[in-house]
Write an enzyme that holds these catalytic residues in place. Structure first.
Site, short mmCIF file in Angstrom:
data_model
loop_
_atom_site.label_atom_id
_atom_site.label_comp_id
_atom_site.label_asym_id
_atom_site.label_seq_id
_atom_site.Cartn_x
_atom_site.Cartn_y
_atom_site.Cartn_z
N ASP A 126 16.34 9.22 10.19
CA ASP A 126 15.90 8.07 9.39
C ASP A 126 16.36 8.19 7.94
OD1 ASP A 126 14.54 5.80 10.21
OD2 ASP A 126 12.66 6.88 10.55
N GLU A 167 9.88 -2.81 16.65
CA GLU A 167 8.54 -2.21 16.54
C GLU A 167 7.46 -3.29 16.41
OE1 GLU A 167 8.10 0.96 13.66
OE2 GLU A 167 5.94 1.07 13.99
N LYS A 188 19.27 5.86 10.83
CA LYS A 188 18.51 4.62 11.09
C LYS A 188 18.03 4.06 9.77
CE LYS A 188 14.16 4.54 13.00
NZ LYS A 188 13.34 3.92 11.94
O1 KIV Z 1 9.79 6.96 11.80
C1 KIV Z 1 9.68 6.81 13.03
O2 KIV Z 1 9.22 7.69 13.76
C2 KIV Z 1 10.12 5.55 13.59
C3 KIV Z 1 9.70 5.27 15.00
C4 KIV Z 1 8.30 4.85 14.96
C5 KIV Z 1 10.56 4.29 15.63
O3 KIV Z 1 10.76 4.79 12.95
#
Ligand code: KIV
Length: 276
Positions: free
Chosen positions: A88, A187, A118
């Site tokens: 992320d 989500e 992401k």
């Molecule tokens: O940060 C995370 O774990 C996420 C998931 C909830 C998809 O973005």
């Protein structure tokens, strides 16, 4: 000469190709030992910024830093042989400009060795996703409920019941689907909308709280393992109940330490007997 055989890990393109073939299996992972346990069963491991709440006790994901994501991305990569790994991008590391996004995405990939990043956002982030994907950064999108926007969106709740809300998510999913992203998280979205988005999307949708209509599913690993006693939203299923087991283990340990029954002789080092 023998060469060590390096197992092939799934790539972002492999994940895209699973659309229409079979459901994509994904979980979050933040540490080496958990990544090692999940890897044989998952197509994709997500080093989610949810680690801020799950591991660090933060109230939301806004306080998560690049350094945290790099440290945990590196840890997960040490435990993975098969799954594709996505890290992320934390809040503030990509929203300012596409150049800032590229700089930080490249740093995440170079310093962790992960396959992809992401980022959260729909229409407003599509140009950035295109900028990254045309420069060698595979990107997973994230639409619907966007936890990094909790301070402006007014909290965590499932979305898409009003026509205005549904239309916004529809447009976001369409924009990310056409941006070059290899997949997208959907989500906290009601089932009919998740189905509509998934049917229309050229890339796989990976749902969390977004119904079985998505092309795959992801959960926060600590949620599905039942680590939390005070958090069990409707979309989470406990596939294990670790909280009572951990609690009981700590209770038993405390009792044995106090009773001096642990450590026992089998856990104790002695002087080695010299051979005669
Ligand atoms: O940060 C995370 O774990 C996420 C998931 C909830 C998809 O973005």
């Amino acid at each position: 000469m023998s060469m060590a055989v390096r197992k092939k890990r799934l790539t972002p393109s492999d994940i895209t190709a699973l659309k229409g073939e079979r459901p994509i299996v994904s979980l979050t992972a933040y540490t080496t030992p958990i990544a090692r346990l999940l890897d044989p069963h998952c197509d994709l491991l997500l080093v989610g910024d949810s680690l801020g709440m799950v591991l660090y006790g933060l109230p939301n994901t806004v306080g998560v830093t690049m350094e945290m994501m790099i440290a945990h991305g590196q840890a997960v990569m040490r435990g993975v042989e098969k799954a594709c790994v996505t890290v992320d991008m934390p809040f503030g590391s990509y929203q300012e400009s596409k150049e800032q996004a590229f700089r930080n995405a490249a740093r995440l990939m170079q310093e962790t060795g992960a396959d992809s990043v992401k980022l959260e956002g729909g229409e407003e982030m599509a140009e950035t996703v295109h900028f990254l994907t045309t420069r060698g950064v595979p990107v997973m999108g994230h639409v619907g409920l966007m936890p990094q926007q909790v301070n402006t969106s007014g909290g965590y709740r499932s979305l898409g019941r009003s026509e205005a809300e549904a239309d916004k998510i529809r447009r976001d999913a369409l924009a990310i689907g056409q941006s070059g992203a290899f997949s997208m998280i959907v989500e906290g979205t009601i089932e009919p909308l998740a189905r509509e988005i998934s049917t229309a999307s050229p890339i796989p949708t990976i749902g969390i709280g977004a119904s079985p209509a998505c092309d795959g599913q992801v959960l926060v690993v600590d949620d599905m393992l039942g680590v939390f006693t005070d958090f069990k939203p409707r979309f989470v299923k406990h596939f294990a109940s670790l909280a009572p087991q951990i609690s009981k283990a700590a209770e038993d340990y405390a009792a044995e330490v106090k009773a001096r029954t642990f450590p026992g002789q089998e856990h104790t080092f002695q002087i080695k007997k010299q051979p005669l």
